[in-house]
Design a protein around this motif. Structure first.
Motif, PDB file in Angstrom:
ATOM      1  N   LEU A  43       9.170   7.584   9.762  1.00  0.00           N
ATOM      2  CA  LEU A  43       8.495   6.382  10.267  1.00  0.00           C
ATOM      3  C   LEU A  43       7.365   6.023   9.308  1.00  0.00           C
ATOM      4  O   LEU A  43       6.331   6.705   9.268  1.00  0.00           O
ATOM      5  CB  LEU A  43       7.989   6.636  11.691  1.00  0.00           C
ATOM      6  N   ASP A  44       7.598   4.977   8.502  1.00  0.00           N
ATOM      7  CA  ASP A  44       6.703   4.581   7.405  1.00  0.00           C
ATOM      8  C   ASP A  44       5.436   3.908   7.935  1.00  0.00           C
ATOM      9  O   ASP A  44       5.434   3.348   9.031  1.00  0.00           O
ATOM     10  CB  ASP A  44       7.467   3.599   6.497  1.00  0.00           C
ATOM     11  N   ASP A  45       4.394   3.957   7.125  1.00  0.00           N
ATOM     12  CA  ASP A  45       3.115   3.272   7.426  1.00  0.00           C
ATOM     13  C   ASP A  45       2.599   3.644   8.807  1.00  0.00           C
ATOM     14  O   ASP A  45       1.998   2.806   9.499  1.00  0.00           O
ATOM     15  CB  ASP A  45       3.289   1.740   7.335  1.00  0.00           C
ATOM     16  N   PHE A  46       2.822   4.887   9.202  1.00  0.00           N
ATOM     17  CA  PHE A  46       2.494   5.270  10.567  1.00  0.00           C
ATOM     18  C   PHE A  46       0.999   5.159  10.843  1.00  0.00           C
ATOM     19  O   PHE A  46       0.167   5.584  10.052  1.00  0.00           O
ATOM     20  CB  PHE A  46       2.976   6.688  10.878  1.00  0.00           C
ATOM     21  N   ILE A  53       2.182   9.242   7.317  1.00  0.00           N
ATOM     22  CA  ILE A  53       0.822   8.737   7.540  1.00  0.00           C
ATOM     23  C   ILE A  53       0.503   7.666   6.515  1.00  0.00           C
ATOM     24  O   ILE A  53       0.608   7.888   5.316  1.00  0.00           O
ATOM     25  CB  ILE A  53      -0.230   9.867   7.433  1.00  0.00           C
ATOM     26  N   ASP A  54       0.108   6.509   6.988  1.00  0.00           N
ATOM     27  CA  ASP A  54      -0.172   5.393   6.082  1.00  0.00           C
ATOM     28  C   ASP A  54      -1.315   5.719   5.125  1.00  0.00           C
ATOM     29  O   ASP A  54      -2.266   6.407   5.483  1.00  0.00           O
ATOM     30  CB  ASP A  54      -0.524   4.138   6.885  1.00  0.00           C
ATOM     31  N   GLN A  55      -1.174   5.185   3.922  1.00  0.00           N
ATOM     32  CA  GLN A  55      -2.161   5.507   2.895  1.00  0.00           C
ATOM     33  C   GLN A  55      -3.562   4.999   3.211  1.00  0.00           C
ATOM     34  O   GLN A  55      -4.532   5.520   2.681  1.00  0.00           O
ATOM     35  CB  GLN A  55      -1.702   5.013   1.516  1.00  0.00           C
ATOM     36  N   ALA A  80       2.134  12.748   4.121  1.00  0.00           N
ATOM     37  CA  ALA A  80       1.025  11.835   3.848  1.00  0.00           C
ATOM     38  C   ALA A  80       1.350  11.041   2.597  1.00  0.00           C
ATOM     39  O   ALA A  80       1.822  11.600   1.609  1.00  0.00           O
ATOM     40  CB  ALA A  80      -0.264  12.614   3.645  1.00  0.00           C
ATOM     41  N   GLU A  81       1.138   9.726   2.649  1.00  0.00           N
ATOM     42  CA  GLU A  81       1.382   8.913   1.446  1.00  0.00           C
ATOM     43  C   GLU A  81       0.058   8.447   0.856  1.00  0.00           C
ATOM     44  O   GLU A  81      -0.963   8.426   1.533  1.00  0.00           O
ATOM     45  CB  GLU A  81       2.312   7.731   1.739  1.00  0.00           C
ATOM     46  N   GLY A  82       0.072   8.163  -0.428  1.00  0.00           N
ATOM     47  CA  GLY A  82      -1.142   7.680  -1.088  1.00  0.00           C
ATOM     48  C   GLY A  82      -2.160   8.766  -1.389  1.00  0.00           C
ATOM     49  O   GLY A  82      -3.362   8.488  -1.459  1.00  0.00           O
TER      50      GLY A  82
HETATM   51 MG    MG Z   1       4.338   3.443   3.519  1.00  0.00          MG
END
Ligand code: MG
Ligand code: C2E
Ligand code: MG
Ligand code: MG
Length: 282
Positions: A186-189, A209-211, A243-245
């Motif tokens: 689930l992107d940009d959570f 987890i959204d950046q 975690a992204e970003g």
């Molecule tokens: Mg994203």
């Protein structure tokens, strides 16, 4: 409205009338031009996938996210933040999405040839229109069969807004895909409107987890609290968290301490050619 009254503009040497302010007219024209260029790119080239590494808690490469890139002959590099929304509005996202899935599966088939890369997963972003196609499940089944890849290595990144449009329908499609072996992230959570009730109904594997929460993790205590809450919730629902970003060692250290399972960000590698992942493997 008065400000939308007709504006006079001089075009091709004679007076013409337009219902839009000149700036708006220009914006519409450049948008139409970009749409046409994107249509051409789908036929003639100029599109490719960049791969960004994803690593586990022990810093091992576990896979990558495929990110679409477009370099137009005239416009130069165009950001996905510009052309993805454009493609969504014009319907071009359907052939574009098919193209991305085909390329991604071709890459998985390539990785399957070498023991070192044979277990890498590939995450592919899926847009709302694409997912809502009545034959989306069949399309995924076809592309997997065409490239003879292991479905367990293909992960689809969906967003909350996409899933919440029709949770029952989304859950139904996801179950069908899950039965094939596909997994879901689930992107940009955290940026949408998820509730525990919805999350429970969907066969998700991972929250991303959204950046925006990672960016100020060390300076903003409420971001750190949100990340803690996401991790606690994920644990209780049996979901993995990536975690992204992640850009700094300090962010990585804190996320590790908080219990995050996987990481993606400039700290570990920018999106690039698949050959770049080989050095990450070393
Ligand atoms: Mg994203
Ligand atoms: P996303 O799926 O949330 O992808 C993450 C974005 O963050 C990517 O931007 C990536 O390059 C960028 N990023 C990764 N690590 C870092 C970091 O450490 N710091 C910062 N500041 N940014 C980082 P990109 O490639 O420009 O893509 C933007 C969005 O476009 C994506 O967000 C995704 O929603 C969409 N997109 C990209 N490729 C596709 C595609 O093939 N299909 C669809 N439907 N959407 C796509
Ligand atoms: Mg993504
Ligand atoms: Mg994003």
């Amino acid at each position: 409205r008065a400000d939308l009254a007709m504006y006079q503009s001089k075009a091709s040497g004679r007076d013409t009338w337009s219902f839009f302010a000149p700036e708006m007219q220009q914006a519409l024209e450049s948008r139409a031009r970009l749409e046409e260029r994107l249509r051409l790119a789908l036929q003639d080239g100029g599109l490719w996938l960049a791969y960004q590494p994803q690593i586990d808690r022990t810093r091992h490469l576990i896979g990558a996210e495929a990110l679409l890139r477009w370099k137009d002959g005239v416009e130069g590099m165009v950001s996905p933040a510009v052309f993805i929304p454009l493609a969504e509005e014009t319907g071009l996202i359907l052939p574009l999405g098919d193209w991305v899935l085909d390329q991604a599966c071709a890459q998985l088939a390539e990785w399957a040839k070498t023991p070192e890369t044979a277990k890498l997963t590939l995450a592919v972003n899926v847009s709302a229109h694409q997912f809502q196609q009545p034959d989306f499940v069949a399309r995924i089944r076809d592309v997997i069969a065409r490239h003879s890849i292991s479905p367990n290595l293909l992960k689809l990144e969906l967003t909350e807004t996409l899933l919440l449009k029709d949770v029952t329908e989304a859950a139904y499609k996801m179950e069908a895909l899950k039965a094939l072996g596909i997994s879901f992230s689930l992107d940009d959570f955290g940026t949408g409107y998820s509730s525990l009730a919805y999350l429970k109904r969907l066969p998700l594997d991972q929250l991303k987890i959204d950046q925006s929460f990672v960016r100020d993790l060390l300076e903003d205590s409420s971001d750190a609290a949100i990340v803690d809450a996401i991790l606690a919730m994920a644990r209780s629902l049996g979901l993995q968290v990536i975690a992204e970003g992640v850009e700094t060692t300090a962010q990585h250290a804190l996320l590790l301490k908080q219990g995050c399972n996987a990481f993606q960000g400039y700290l570990f590698g920018r999106p690039g050619p698949s050959s770049q992942l080989d050095s990450a493997l070393a």
